[in-house]
Design an enzyme around this catalytic site. Structure first.
Site, PDB file in Angstrom:
ATOM      1  N   ASP A 135       1.484 104.916  38.637  1.00  0.00           N
ATOM      2  CA  ASP A 135       1.195 104.683  37.215  1.00  0.00           C
ATOM      3  C   ASP A 135      -0.057 103.833  37.009  1.00  0.00           C
ATOM      4  O   ASP A 135      -0.020 102.777  36.363  1.00  0.00           O
ATOM      5  CB  ASP A 135       2.395 103.996  36.537  1.00  0.00           C
ATOM      6  N   GLU A 179       5.435 110.870  28.958  1.00  0.00           N
ATOM      7  CA  GLU A 179       5.324 109.465  29.371  1.00  0.00           C
ATOM      8  C   GLU A 179       3.855 109.105  29.518  1.00  0.00           C
ATOM      9  O   GLU A 179       2.964 109.949  29.376  1.00  0.00           O
ATOM     10  CB  GLU A 179       6.063 109.233  30.693  1.00  0.00           C
TER      11      GLU A 179
END
Length: 514
Positions: free
Chosen positions: A18, A182
């Protein structure tokens, strides 16, 4: 003319998922998810966009983040870093257990930290009660601040200092309709608002989709190039590509950092999800593609920046009074459970209750595996005399899956090799009548095979045992485990196996070599 410099993906290797990257002048800063590990949110620095090293963490005070009872793969998710008006802002999701023990059974809340320096120290986290995931900061042309958060790209208005929610969330872009949206970001360029959202789930269908609008709150049109990033070749060496953010270098060229995974002898990403980078191309009609729509690259022409290489192998002789920034504890360490000064030149851990298969275990110190093949070794002085006491080396994924090779006491001083494939320990090999004095322990990893050794002098090594087909040390290896989002780390530990003792285990050094 000299040949252009090349680089290989991933650029931030090992368990660094991420990614969020910003440029400040000639410097680049990256933050990544840290889940149940502490200190939380590693902050890395680069000058050439390719070679990265950790310079700090966003949360280093355990009193500011209690994750002592956080389940595996919960904790800190998907941080974002931005630089606004001379200050560094980091936003992140704190994923709670949501098992009835929390107030109102809230699953997620957002944390905000601020600092004048990229490496910190950062301010005490401010909690924003927004129950969703993956926040990022967007500042509009008029200075208005918004927290952009899933599902798809919602915009939550913030106060001028970015530390308070001032209104309800509104959907900016609803996404394409693919599953599991996301990692949203919004950026503005040439009068367009670009919403960048990861969709398709964080596994092998992961990807990045884009929409744009002339107004923040729409309506948005979907890019004709969607997905702008996705791996479509199931045999390629880089998979699970998505969750990206764009950054412009000082030469005006654009790049995208995104997460990815390297399969290990099958679809087993043992080192975890990593961070990759590819060039961005802007089309004549104002859209962008990543790597010309070819999916993630394995090799690429490097940015036109001076190369700045950092040594990522680790030899820690524990002569410093502070831990090397590559180290992570599993959850918050107990006060007084470890020391670098009690025996100078050694890292001391005192045995406590809580074994590796328990959340309450606090004496586990790890660093990320970076490659599919490597060696790690340590030297330990430990004199157990009660059943259950143990100290040694571990390849650790979670409380459910790990391997450990330790000096222990089980009706005598022994070395044991134990695995946990799925919530259950198994004794694989045992060396009896271990002589007094220090013991050297080593693991040699060759893809899915891990071989453990011991020595009394650090020169002549004898095999303890071999573990083959270690597919359980990854996200995909135990499909019935509810959340597996991390990677395998390697390091040292000590505990008392439940006998209640508090005994010192001293480690002279730790060496890691790819």
């Amino acid at each position: 003319m000299s040949e252009k410099r090349r680089y290989h993906n991933p650029v931030q290797r090992g368990f660094f998922p991420d990614p969020s990257v910003i440029r400040v002048g000639d410097d680049y800063y990256m933050v990544n998810s840290s889940f149940q590990y502490f200190p939380a949110i590693p902050i890395s620095h680069s000058r050439d966009m390719v070679h990265w090293h950790i310079i700090g963490h966003a949360i280093t005070n355990p009193e500011w983040l209690d994750i002592s009872d956080i389940k595996d793969s919960h904790g800190i998710w998907a941080p974002d870093i931005e630089y606004v008006d001379g200050k560094f802002y980091i936003y992140a999701t704190l994923r709670l257990n949501a098992d009835g023990k929390r107030e109102n059974n809230v699953m997620r809340r957002q944390l905000v930290m601020v600092s004048d320096r990229p490496e910190g120290p950062y301010s005490k986290p401010v909690c924003l009660e927004v129950d969703d995931i993956d926040p990022s900061l967007f500042v509009d042309d008029d200075g208005s601040k918004y927290m952009i958060i899933a599902k798809a790209a919602q915009a939550v208005p913030l106060s001028e200092d970015g530390l308070k929610v001032t209104g309800p969330a509104r959907t900016a872009w609803e996404g394409t309709g693919e599953r599991c949206s996301e990692g949203p970001h919004i950026m503005k360029k040439d009068g367009w608002y670009y919403a960048i959202v990861a969709e398709g789930g964080t596994g092998y269908g992961h990807g990045i989709n884009v929409g744009r609008s002339r107004e923040l709150f729409g309506s948005y049109e979907c890019s004709p190039y969607n997905p702008v990033m996705r791996q479509k070749d199931p045999k390629a060496p880089i998979q699970r590509a998505g969750h990206g953010k764009l950054v412009q270098d000082q030469n005006g060229k654009w790049w995208c950092y995104y997460l990815c995974g390297r399969p290990n002898s099958g679809n087993y990403t043992t080192v975890g999800r990593e961070s990759a980078m590819d060039p961005v191309q802007w089309t004549k009609d104002g859209w962008f593609t990543i790597n010309e729509g070819k999916g993630p690259s394995t090799e690429q022409e490097a940015p036109d920046l001076p190369e700045c290489v950092f040594e990522r192998n680790l030899f820690d002789d524990f002569n410093d009074t502070k831990l090397n920034l590559e180290w992570e504890f599993v959850r918050n360490p107990d006060n007084g459970s470890w020391s670098l000064t009690e025996r100078p030149g050694w890292f001391r851990i005192w045995t406590r209750d809580g074994q590796l298969n328990e959340i309450r275990a606090k004496n586990t110190l790890l660093r990320r595996e970076q490659e599919l093949s490597y060696e790690a070794e340590t030297k330990v002085e430990f004199y157990p005399d009660k059943n259950g006491e143990q100290a040694g080396l571990t390849c650790y994924y979670s409380t459910a899956t790990y391997a450990r090779c330790a000096v222990c006491y089980e009706e005598g001083r022994k070395i044991q090799l134990v695995i946990n494939r799925n919530h259950g320990e198994e004794l694989v090999a045992e060396i009896e009548d271990v002589q007094e004095g220090p013991v050297f322990l080593k693991v040699v990893v060759e893809k899915l095979t891990r071989t453990f050794y011991y020595s009394y002098d650090g020169k002549e090594w004898m095999q303890v045992g071999m573990l083959e087909n270690c597919i359980y040390l990854c996200d995909e290896g135990v499909p019935d485990d509810p959340k597996r989002h991390t990677g395998t780390l390697v390091g040292i530990y000590a505990n008392n196996g439940g006998c209640g003792s508090r005994k010192p285990a001293d480690f002279d050094y730790f060496r890691y070599n790819d």
